[in-house]
Design a protein around this motif. Structure first.
Motif: not given
Length: 121
Positions: A56-67, A86-93
């Motif tokens: 089972a997995t769960y995603y935030s709406d902002s990354v669903k379908g891409r990550f 996209n540039p909005e994905d720039t972050a420390i993970y």
């Protein structure tokens, strides 16, 4: 458990990256695993989580379908495949682990050191 994230870097918009998180210890399959991210000047936010067995997995709406989050319990690793960046994905993970059952919520017991992802436009 100790967590070590890797795989970050600089990528152009539309590109892909794969993050990996290696965990120490012999009880990796007893932990729910997750990825979070924190952009500069912003709060840390949930990205994705995966159950102990990986079914089972769960995603935030902002990354669903891409990550896509996945895990390999034989190798004590969890991965985050990131496509269509996209540039909005720039972050420390950050990768995180917890023993509490369930994929929702931000209360995790263990955190990795983070890996920087930068997406240029």
């Amino acid at each position: 458990v100790q967590l070590q994230a890797s795989g970050g870097g600089l990528v152009q918009a539309g590109g892909s990256l794969r993050l990996s998180c290696a965990a120490s210890g012999r009880t990796f399959n007893s932990y729910v695993m997750a990825w979070f991210r924190q952009a500069l000047g912003k709060e840390r936010r949930f990205v994705a989580s995966i159950s102990r067995g990986g079914e089972a997995t769960y995603y935030s709406d902002s990354v669903k379908g891409r990550f896509t989050i996945s895990r390999d319990n034989a190798k004590n690793t969890v991965a985050l495949q990131m496509n269509s960046l996209n540039p909005e994905d720039t972050a420390i993970y950050y990768c995180a682990a917890r023993s509490r059952y369930g994929l929702l919520g931000n209360d995790y017991d263990y955190w990795g050191q983070g890996t920087q992802v930068t997406v240029s436009s």
